[in-house]
Design an enzyme around this catalytic site. Structure first.
Site, PDB file in Angstrom:
ATOM      1  N   THR A  63      30.129  -8.594  45.979  1.00 35.36           N
ATOM      2  CA  THR A  63      31.165  -7.730  45.415  1.00 35.36           C
ATOM      3  C   THR A  63      31.988  -7.060  46.521  1.00 35.36           C
ATOM      4  O   THR A  63      31.467  -6.820  47.619  1.00 35.36           O
ATOM      5  CB  THR A  63      30.499  -6.642  44.540  1.00 35.36           C
ATOM      6  OG1 THR A  63      31.432  -5.593  44.294  1.00 35.36           O
ATOM      7  CG2 THR A  63      29.291  -6.016  45.226  1.00 35.36           C
ATOM      8  N   ASP A  64      33.221  -6.700  46.182  1.00 35.97           N
ATOM      9  CA  ASP A  64      34.049  -5.958  47.153  1.00 35.97           C
ATOM     10  C   ASP A  64      33.494  -4.557  47.395  1.00 35.97           C
ATOM     11  O   ASP A  64      33.892  -3.886  48.345  1.00 35.97           O
ATOM     12  CB  ASP A  64      35.514  -5.893  46.687  1.00 35.97           C
ATOM     13  CG  ASP A  64      35.708  -5.199  45.346  1.00 35.97           C
ATOM     14  OD1 ASP A  64      34.712  -4.813  44.703  1.00 35.97           O
ATOM     15  OD2 ASP A  64      36.888  -5.035  44.933  1.00 35.97           O
ATOM     16  N   GLU A  65      32.566  -4.113  46.517  1.00 34.97           N
ATOM     17  CA  GLU A  65      32.044  -2.748  46.667  1.00 34.97           C
ATOM     18  C   GLU A  65      31.223  -2.584  47.943  1.00 34.97           C
ATOM     19  O   GLU A  65      30.954  -1.456  48.372  1.00 34.97           O
ATOM     20  CB  GLU A  65      31.239  -2.344  45.428  1.00 34.97           C
ATOM     21  CG  GLU A  65      32.111  -2.373  44.188  1.00 34.97           C
ATOM     22  CD  GLU A  65      31.496  -1.739  42.947  1.00 34.97           C
ATOM     23  OE1 GLU A  65      30.671  -0.822  43.074  1.00 34.97           O
ATOM     24  OE2 GLU A  65      31.856  -2.186  41.845  1.00 34.97           O
ATOM     25  N   TYR A 109      23.906   0.808  44.033  1.00 35.57           N
ATOM     26  CA  TYR A 109      24.258  -0.576  43.658  1.00 35.57           C
ATOM     27  C   TYR A 109      24.904  -1.302  44.822  1.00 35.57           C
ATOM     28  O   TYR A 109      24.453  -2.373  45.248  1.00 35.57           O
ATOM     29  CB  TYR A 109      25.208  -0.580  42.446  1.00 35.57           C
ATOM     30  CG  TYR A 109      25.946  -1.898  42.260  1.00 35.57           C
ATOM     31  CD1 TYR A 109      25.263  -3.057  41.895  1.00 35.57           C
ATOM     32  CD2 TYR A 109      27.328  -1.992  42.486  1.00 35.57           C
ATOM     33  CE1 TYR A 109      25.937  -4.270  41.755  1.00 35.57           C
ATOM     34  CE2 TYR A 109      28.004  -3.193  42.339  1.00 35.57           C
ATOM     35  CZ  TYR A 109      27.303  -4.331  41.977  1.00 35.57           C
ATOM     36  OH  TYR A 109      27.968  -5.522  41.847  1.00 35.57           O
ATOM     37  N   LYS A 149      23.639  -4.551  47.181  1.00 34.31           N
ATOM     38  CA  LYS A 149      24.389  -5.809  47.332  1.00 34.31           C
ATOM     39  C   LYS A 149      24.692  -6.069  48.816  1.00 34.31           C
ATOM     40  O   LYS A 149      24.629  -7.213  49.272  1.00 34.31           O
ATOM     41  CB  LYS A 149      25.701  -5.751  46.534  1.00 34.31           C
ATOM     42  CG  LYS A 149      25.542  -5.703  45.021  1.00 34.31           C
ATOM     43  CD  LYS A 149      24.909  -6.940  44.410  1.00 34.31           C
ATOM     44  CE  LYS A 149      25.799  -8.145  44.434  1.00 34.31           C
ATOM     45  NZ  LYS A 149      25.181  -9.300  43.699  1.00 34.31           N
TER      46      LYS A 149
HETATM   47  P1  NAD Z   1      25.598  -8.577  34.234  1.00 31.39           P
HETATM   48  O1  NAD Z   1      24.878  -7.273  34.388  1.00 31.39           O
HETATM   49  O2  NAD Z   1      26.498  -8.793  33.066  1.00 31.39           O
HETATM   50  O3  NAD Z   1      24.531  -9.780  34.228  1.00 31.39           O
HETATM   51  C1  NAD Z   1      23.438  -9.823  35.079  1.00 31.39           C
HETATM   52  C2  NAD Z   1      22.486 -10.900  34.579  1.00 31.39           C
HETATM   53  O4  NAD Z   1      21.380 -10.990  35.512  1.00 31.39           O
HETATM   54  C3  NAD Z   1      21.886 -10.594  33.207  1.00 31.39           C
HETATM   55  O5  NAD Z   1      21.889 -11.761  32.398  1.00 31.39           O
HETATM   56  C4  NAD Z   1      20.444 -10.201  33.525  1.00 31.39           C
HETATM   57  O6  NAD Z   1      19.513 -10.507  32.493  1.00 31.39           O
HETATM   58  C5  NAD Z   1      20.177 -11.033  34.780  1.00 31.39           C
HETATM   59  N1  NAD Z   1      19.111 -10.475  35.607  1.00 31.39           N
HETATM   60  C6  NAD Z   1      18.952  -9.187  36.010  1.00 31.39           C
HETATM   61  N2  NAD Z   1      17.827  -9.069  36.730  1.00 31.39           N
HETATM   62  C7  NAD Z   1      17.272 -10.315  36.806  1.00 31.39           C
HETATM   63  C8  NAD Z   1      16.119 -10.852  37.433  1.00 31.39           C
HETATM   64  N3  NAD Z   1      15.277 -10.063  38.111  1.00 31.39           N
HETATM   65  N4  NAD Z   1      15.865 -12.161  37.315  1.00 31.39           N
HETATM   66  C9  NAD Z   1      16.709 -12.979  36.616  1.00 31.39           C
HETATM   67  N5  NAD Z   1      17.794 -12.529  35.991  1.00 31.39           N
HETATM   68  C10 NAD Z   1      18.089 -11.211  36.092  1.00 31.39           C
HETATM   69  O7  NAD Z   1      26.370  -8.765  35.606  1.00 31.39           O
HETATM   70  P2  NAD Z   1      27.780  -9.460  35.903  1.00 31.39           P
HETATM   71  O8  NAD Z   1      28.853  -8.475  35.721  1.00 31.39           O
HETATM   72  O9  NAD Z   1      27.830 -10.769  35.203  1.00 31.39           O
HETATM   73  O10 NAD Z   1      27.638  -9.720  37.472  1.00 31.39           O
HETATM   74  C11 NAD Z   1      27.063 -10.925  37.974  1.00 31.39           C
HETATM   75  C12 NAD Z   1      27.063 -10.885  39.486  1.00 31.39           C
HETATM   76  O11 NAD Z   1      28.393 -10.720  39.964  1.00 31.39           O
HETATM   77  C13 NAD Z   1      26.263  -9.713  40.070  1.00 31.39           C
HETATM   78  O12 NAD Z   1      25.570 -10.181  41.203  1.00 31.39           O
HETATM   79  C14 NAD Z   1      27.325  -8.704  40.473  1.00 31.39           C
HETATM   80  O13 NAD Z   1      26.883  -7.917  41.561  1.00 31.39           O
HETATM   81  C15 NAD Z   1      28.467  -9.608  40.847  1.00 31.39           C
HETATM   82  N6  NAD Z   1      29.825  -9.053  40.685  1.00 31.39           N
HETATM   83  C16 NAD Z   1      30.210  -8.498  39.499  1.00 31.39           C
HETATM   84  C17 NAD Z   1      31.516  -8.021  39.341  1.00 31.39           C
HETATM   85  C18 NAD Z   1      31.978  -7.437  38.036  1.00 31.39           C
HETATM   86  O14 NAD Z   1      33.118  -6.942  37.957  1.00 31.39           O
HETATM   87  N7  NAD Z   1      31.213  -7.470  36.957  1.00 31.39           N
HETATM   88  C19 NAD Z   1      32.417  -8.115  40.408  1.00 31.39           C
HETATM   89  C20 NAD Z   1      31.999  -8.699  41.617  1.00 31.39           C
HETATM   90  C21 NAD Z   1      30.700  -9.165  41.731  1.00 31.39           C
HETATM   91  P1  TYD Z   2      32.963   0.050  36.049  1.00 31.54           P
HETATM   92  O1  TYD Z   2      33.438  -0.847  34.965  1.00 31.54           O
HETATM   93  O2  TYD Z   2      31.638   0.731  35.904  1.00 31.54           O
HETATM   94  O3  TYD Z   2      33.047  -0.804  37.400  1.00 31.54           O
HETATM   95  P2  TYD Z   2      32.871  -0.334  38.952  1.00 31.54           P
HETATM   96  O4  TYD Z   2      32.343   1.037  39.003  1.00 31.54           O
HETATM   97  O5  TYD Z   2      31.872  -1.330  39.446  1.00 31.54           O
HETATM   98  O6  TYD Z   2      34.218  -0.474  39.552  1.00 31.54           O
HETATM   99  O7  TYD Z   2      34.053   1.191  36.273  1.00 31.54           O
HETATM  100  C1  TYD Z   2      35.395   0.894  36.602  1.00 31.54           C
HETATM  101  C2  TYD Z   2      36.125   2.204  36.842  1.00 31.54           C
HETATM  102  O8  TYD Z   2      36.202   2.915  35.602  1.00 31.54           O
HETATM  103  C3  TYD Z   2      35.414   3.136  37.812  1.00 31.54           C
HETATM  104  O9  TYD Z   2      36.391   3.804  38.599  1.00 31.54           O
HETATM  105  C4  TYD Z   2      34.692   4.125  36.918  1.00 31.54           C
HETATM  106  C5  TYD Z   2      35.604   4.219  35.700  1.00 31.54           C
HETATM  107  N1  TYD Z   2      34.909   4.496  34.418  1.00 31.54           N
HETATM  108  C6  TYD Z   2      35.347   5.550  33.600  1.00 31.54           C
HETATM  109  O10 TYD Z   2      36.308   6.274  33.937  1.00 31.54           O
HETATM  110  N2  TYD Z   2      34.697   5.776  32.419  1.00 31.54           N
HETATM  111  C7  TYD Z   2      33.632   5.025  32.014  1.00 31.54           C
HETATM  112  O11 TYD Z   2      33.048   5.304  30.924  1.00 31.54           O
HETATM  113  C8  TYD Z   2      33.212   3.922  32.843  1.00 31.54           C
HETATM  114  C9  TYD Z   2      32.056   3.051  32.439  1.00 31.54           C
HETATM  115  C10 TYD Z   2      33.890   3.701  34.026  1.00 31.54           C
END
Ligand code: NAD
Ligand code: TYD
Length: 341
Positions: free
Chosen positions: A125-127, A153, A157
């Site tokens: 992630t970019d985070e 978090y 990562k």
């Molecule tokens: P999500 O929380 O929707 O899904 C995570 C999945 O991982 C779930 O199906 C969960 O059951 C599974 N999981 C958790 N712990 C596990 C374990 N111990 N063993 C096997 N499976 C397990 O997450 P997401 O938003 O789909 O993100 C997926 C990946 O992408 C993550 O690594 C996250 O850090 C990365 N990512 C997410 C975003 C975003 O905007 N959502 C952006 C950049 C990177």
């Molecule tokens: P989120 O979807 O949790 O992603 P991330 O924190 O990984 O970027 O949140 C996106 C942005 O929205 C973040 O600045 C926090 C804000 N946010 C709210 O203002 N209210 C909410 O209820 C949530 C879940 C997020």
């Protein structure tokens, strides 16, 4: 070609499985997922009967079970999406984040070494870069920006990323890493900003905006992320990091207002609530490397992607209805009752 997709019952992993079957129908895909609160088997209903698909309920932290499935399937590639992914939960309980995101990654990579896997790809992630100031729109994250995390978090990562690069340098494990900006699209768990705001707007509930709502995120439609990973695992260089983002920076408050307008409700639903601890100000990706090396460009514009996403939540009420009536309700009450009451 056998590809392991860990975390494939979650948001991005499931979209990646659909994308891969579309692009490479002859690949065998094995989804490894422990089905935490964020994993949902019903999401995978459309691929369950595909003879090239297998679902295995395994935690990536369970060394013996991970070894067993590697011995059975001998994967060519492992794409690691499995993670605890929500910043707010990591602030409440960091332990599981370190366990899954760091130890789980180590266990997977040890199995990759043992079974001679040709590519281990870490979905990051970019985070990991921390945040950028709001008053410096000229600044972007590049692959050489120092890691400087804010939340448990993002720290977990970043720890995993460092371990992945260490396995490349020390053991020559063929790895790659992608660091993507915020994703949105179908099947995103309702705890994240966009689905939470869409669902609350549909249900005439308050819309909890943290702090001033001026924090900026760089939004990418999930399918564009999947396309980038597909390019990296096939054409990207071993040992390299690729940033993924579509230059689509938006303030949280503007996204919330856009959702309200699209659904035809009133801005009086907005409620400014206590800010997130350590809240990152701005994320913004410079995607020049993946564009120049692999020719990746995002296809979906935010105005189209957000419409498609809202429509998906309208058309799939049973998917999120089940989630918000179950265990997630307790989480929502715990996280927001003090803020919204
Ligand atoms: P999500 O929380 O929707 O899904 C995570 C999945 O991982 C779930 O199906 C969960 O059951 C599974 N999981 C958790 N712990 C596990 C374990 N111990 N063993 C096997 N499976 C397990 O997450 P997401 O938003 O789909 O993100 C997926 C990946 O992408 C993550 O690594 C996250 O850090 C990365 N990512 C997410 C975003 C975003 O905007 N959502 C952006 C950049 C990177
Ligand atoms: P989120 O979807 O949790 O992603 P991330 O924190 O990984 O970027 O949140 C996106 C942005 O929205 C973040 O600045 C926090 C804000 N946010 C709210 O203002 N209210 C909410 O209820 C949530 C879940 C997020």
């Amino acid at each position: 070609m056998t590809v392991f997709v860990t975390g494939g019952a979650g948001f991005i992993g499931s979209n990646f499985i659909f994308y891969m079957f579309d692009q490479h129908p002859d690949y065998r895909i094995v989804c490894i997922d422990s089905l935490t609160y964020a994993g949902n088997l019903s999401t995978l209903a459309s691929v369950m009967d595909n003879p090239n698909f297998r679902f295995a309920k395994i935690s990536i932290t369970d060394k013996d079970m991970v070894d067993k499935i590697f011995a059975e399937e001998h994967p060519d590639m492992v794409i690691n999406f499995a993670a605890e992914s929500h910043v707010d939960r990591s602030i409440e309980n960091p332990s599981i984040f370190l366990e899954t995101n760091i130890i789980g990654t180590q266990i997977l990579m040890d199995a990759c070494r043992k079974y001679g896997v040709k590519r281990f790809h870490q979905v990051s992630t970019d985070e990991v870069y921390g945040d950028l100031p709001l008053d410096r729109p000229d600044m972007f994250f590049t692959e050489t920006t120092p890691l400087h995390t804010s939340s448990p978090y993002s720290s977990s990562k970043a720890g995993a990323d460092l371990l992945v690069l260490a396995y490349y340098r020390t053991y020559n494990l063929p790895v790659s890493i992608s660091r993507c900006s915020n994703n949105y699209g179908p099947y995103q768990f309702p705890e994240k900003l966009i689905p939470l705001m869409v669902i609350n707007t549909l249900e005439d509930k308050s819309l909890p905006v943290y702090g001033t709502g001026e924090n900026v995120r760089d939004w990418l439609y999930v399918e564009d992320h999947c396309k980038a990973i597909d390019l990296i695992i096939h054409n990207g260089k071993i040992g390299e990091v690729y940033n993924i983002g579509g230059h689509n920076e938006m303030r949280n408050i503007d996204i919330v207002k856009m959702i309200i307008k699209a659904i035809g409700k009133d801005e009086s639903l907005i409620k400014y609530v206590e800010d997130r601890k350590g809240h990152d100000q701005r994320y913004a990706i410079d995607p020049a490397k993946i564009y120049n090396e692999l020719g990746w460009i995002p296809e979906t514009k935010f105005k189209d992607g957000i419409q498609k996403t809202i429509q998906w939540y309208l058309d799939n009420r049973s998917w999120w209805g089940e989630i918000i009536s179950g265990e997630y309700r307790d989480y929502y009450d715990k996280m927001y009752s003090g803020r919204l009451s």
